[in-house]
Design an enzyme around this catalytic site. Structure first.
Site, PDB file in Angstrom:
ATOM      1  N   SER A 140     -70.323 -91.441   1.343  1.00  7.62           N
ATOM      2  CA  SER A 140     -70.169 -91.347  -0.109  1.00  7.62           C
ATOM      3  C   SER A 140     -69.537 -92.617  -0.630  1.00  7.62           C
ATOM      4  O   SER A 140     -68.902 -93.371   0.118  1.00  7.62           O
ATOM      5  CB  SER A 140     -69.262 -90.156  -0.448  1.00  7.62           C
ATOM      6  OG  SER A 140     -68.887 -90.147  -1.812  1.00  7.62           O
ATOM      7  N   TYR A 153     -61.631 -84.920   0.254  1.00  8.61           N
ATOM      8  CA  TYR A 153     -63.045 -85.307   0.287  1.00  8.61           C
ATOM      9  C   TYR A 153     -63.182 -86.777   0.677  1.00  8.61           C
ATOM     10  O   TYR A 153     -64.010 -87.128   1.523  1.00  8.61           O
ATOM     11  CB  TYR A 153     -63.672 -85.054  -1.081  1.00  8.61           C
ATOM     12  CG  TYR A 153     -65.143 -85.391  -1.153  1.00  8.61           C
ATOM     13  CD1 TYR A 153     -66.096 -84.519  -0.629  1.00  8.61           C
ATOM     14  CD2 TYR A 153     -65.589 -86.571  -1.743  1.00  8.61           C
ATOM     15  CE1 TYR A 153     -67.450 -84.821  -0.682  1.00  8.61           C
ATOM     16  CE2 TYR A 153     -66.935 -86.878  -1.802  1.00  8.61           C
ATOM     17  CZ  TYR A 153     -67.863 -85.996  -1.270  1.00  8.61           C
ATOM     18  OH  TYR A 153     -69.198 -86.301  -1.323  1.00  8.61           O
TER      19      TYR A 153
END
Length: 268
Positions: A140, A153
Site C-alpha cells: 500500500s 494498517y
C-alpha cells in the site's frame, strides 16, 4: 488446460482481487479465486469467461488451509501454478489508543501473517514453474510513509513491503520473481467500510473530504499485469502513492511537517 498459465488470487471475491482476476482471465490465464466469501467468488466467476476459473474458500490465517487450496487449484489448473497474488487484506483506522485488541490482532493476522503463510505455501509451486513464476503481494501507499490514524494498517503494509524485498533476495536463485503493489486509495468496497468499530464515518467520505484522489480499480489490475510480466520490485498505483514515494525520498522533512499539520487520523 495445462498449456494455460495459472494465477491464484486471494481476496478474489471483490475489489482489487476481482479486477485482477478479470484482467488475467481476459488474457487467457486460468484463475484461482480464493476468498472467505463463497458468494463473492461466485460473483467474480460469473464475470470471467466460462471455464477460466476455479473457486477455493480460504481463510489466509490458516496455514494448513493454504496448502490444501493451492493443491486443489494446481489440480484444476493442470498441475502447475505460475503466479500467486497475496492480495487479501482488511482496513483499520483510527487513533491507536482507540483501536480494540481484537481489531489489532485481526488486522495483523490477515494483512501480515496471511501474506507470510501464503508465501511459504506458494514457494514449492512457484519454484517448480520457475523461471518466470511470480509472487505478487498487495502492500500500500501506507507502506511508503506511515499514515496518521492507521498505525496498525501501516505497520502491516510496511511488513508486506519488507517481506517482498526479503523474498526478492531469497528466491532470486530459484528464478522466482517477487513484487509488490503499492496502491493509494482505490475505488473498491473497502472504502465503504468504517475505519474502525468506534466511528460511523466510512473511509470513502474521509478520503474525499481530505481532497485526495480515488483511483479506478482497473488501474491496479493493469499494474498487477505489468508487475507479473516485468521486473519492477515495488509497483505504485495512484498519484498519492507516487507523491509519497517522491517526498519520502527527496523531501522527508517537508513531508513530516505536512503530515503532522494537515492529516486528521482516519476514524476521528
Amino acid at each position: 488446460m495445462s498449456e494455460r498459465k495459472a494465477i491464484f488470487i486471494t481476496g478474489g471475491g471483490s475489489g482489487i482481487g476481482r479486477a485482477v482476476a478479470q484482467k488475467f482471465a481476459a488474457n487467457g490465464w486460468f484463475v484461482g479465486l480464493a476468498d472467505i466469501s463463497a458468494s463473492g467468488m461466485k460473483e467474480t466467476a460469473a464475470l470471467l469467461p466460462a471455464g477460466a476459473s476455479s473457486q477455493h474458500k480460504l481463510d489466509v490465517r490458516d496455514r494448513a488451509a493454504w496448502d490444501q487450496a493451492l493443491a486443489a487449484f494446481a489440480k484444476a489448473a493442470g498441475g502447475k501454478i505460475d503466479a500467486v497474488f497475496n492480495n487479501a487484506g482488511i482496513p483499520l483506522g483510527g487513533a491507536l489508543v482507540d483501536n480494540k485488541v481484537e481489531e489489532i490482532e485481526r488486522c495483523l493476522d490477515i494483512n501480515l501473517k496471511g501474506v507470510l503463510f501464503g508465501a511459504q505455501a506458494a514457494y514449492p509451486w512457484l519454484k517448480a514453474s520457475a523461471p518466470g513464476s511470480c509472487l505478487l503481494n498487495t502492500a500500500s501507499a501506507a507502506g511508503i510513509y506511515g499514515t496518521p490514524g492507521a498505525s496498525v494498517y501501516s505497520a502491516t503494509k510496511f511488513g508486506v513491503r519488507a517481506i517482498t524485498e526479503s523474498l526478492d533476495g531469497e528466491w532470486a536463485e530459484d528464478g522466482i520473481k517477487v513484487a509488490s503493489l503499492m496502491p493509494a486509495f482505490i475505488d473498491t468496497p473497502l472504502l465503504d467500510h468504517t475505519a474502525n468499530q468506534g466511528t460511523n464515518e466510512d473511509i470513502r467520505g474521509r478520503v474525499q473530504s481530505a481532497g485526495l484522489e480515488i483511483t479506478a480499480v482497473t488501474e491496479v489490475a493493469e499494474t498487477a499485469w505489468a508487475a507479473v510480466h516485468g521486473n519492477q520490485l515495488h509497483n505504485r498505483v495512484g498519484k498519492t502513492a507516487h507523491r509519497l514515494a517522491f517526498a519520502s525520498r527527496w523531501m522527508p522533512g517537508r513531508l513530516r511537517k505536512q503530515v503532522r499539520s494537515t492529516l486528521r487520523p482516519l476514524g476521528q
